[in-house]
Design a protein around this motif. Structure first.
Motif, short mmCIF file in Angstrom:
data_model
loop_
_atom_site.label_atom_id
_atom_site.label_comp_id
_atom_site.label_asym_id
_atom_site.label_seq_id
_atom_site.Cartn_x
_atom_site.Cartn_y
_atom_site.Cartn_z
N ILE A 1 2.17 1.88 -3.82
CA ILE A 1 1.64 2.32 -4.40
C ILE A 1 0.92 3.43 -4.42
O ILE A 1 1.04 4.66 -5.05
CB ILE A 1 0.26 1.53 -4.35
N ILE A 2 0.50 4.32 -2.84
CA ILE A 2 0.14 5.04 -2.61
C ILE A 2 1.46 6.39 -3.18
O ILE A 2 1.38 7.61 -3.38
CB ILE A 2 0.01 5.92 -0.98
N GLU A 3 3.17 6.20 -2.71
CA GLU A 3 4.03 6.70 -3.14
C GLU A 3 3.90 6.65 -4.31
O GLU A 3 5.34 7.23 -5.14
CB GLU A 3 5.40 6.26 -2.77
N VAL B 1 0.90 -1.17 0.01
CA VAL B 1 -0.17 0.38 0.13
C VAL B 1 0.31 0.83 0.22
O VAL B 1 0.69 2.28 -0.99
CB VAL B 1 -0.81 -0.15 1.45
N ARG B 2 2.33 1.12 0.92
CA ARG B 2 3.03 2.11 0.86
C ARG B 2 3.30 2.79 -0.07
O ARG B 2 3.63 3.57 -0.79
CB ARG B 2 4.11 2.43 1.55
#
Length: 77
Positions: free
Chosen positions: A73-75, A70-71
């Protein structure tokens, strides 16, 4: 069902040994079997603890990887 059959076989075998052995010898046999059951119980508890610990570790790893994904993908730009 299998448990009942095995329990019955054990009971029948113990009755046969009780008839064959003196009271003292049969008592010693019972003590030996009690010790065996105690060891078996300790081994089962240790196996459960090890399995639980392994399962918990796997869950932690899965959630850690999921959080890292998730991190990532967010970055992404």
């Amino acid at each position: 069902m299998k448990n009942r059959q095995l329990s019955r076989q054990i009971s029948e075998s113990m009755d046969a040994w009780k008839k064959r052995l003196s009271d003292d010898d049969f008592h010693e046999l019972e003590e030996l079997l009690d010790l065996y059951q105690q060891v078996q119980g300790l081994e089962m508890a240790a196996a459960f603890t090890d399995g639980f610990r392994l399962g918990a570790t796997m869950i932690i790893e899965v959630y850690s990887e999921e959080r890292n994904l998730v991190r990532t993908i967010i970055e992404l730009p």
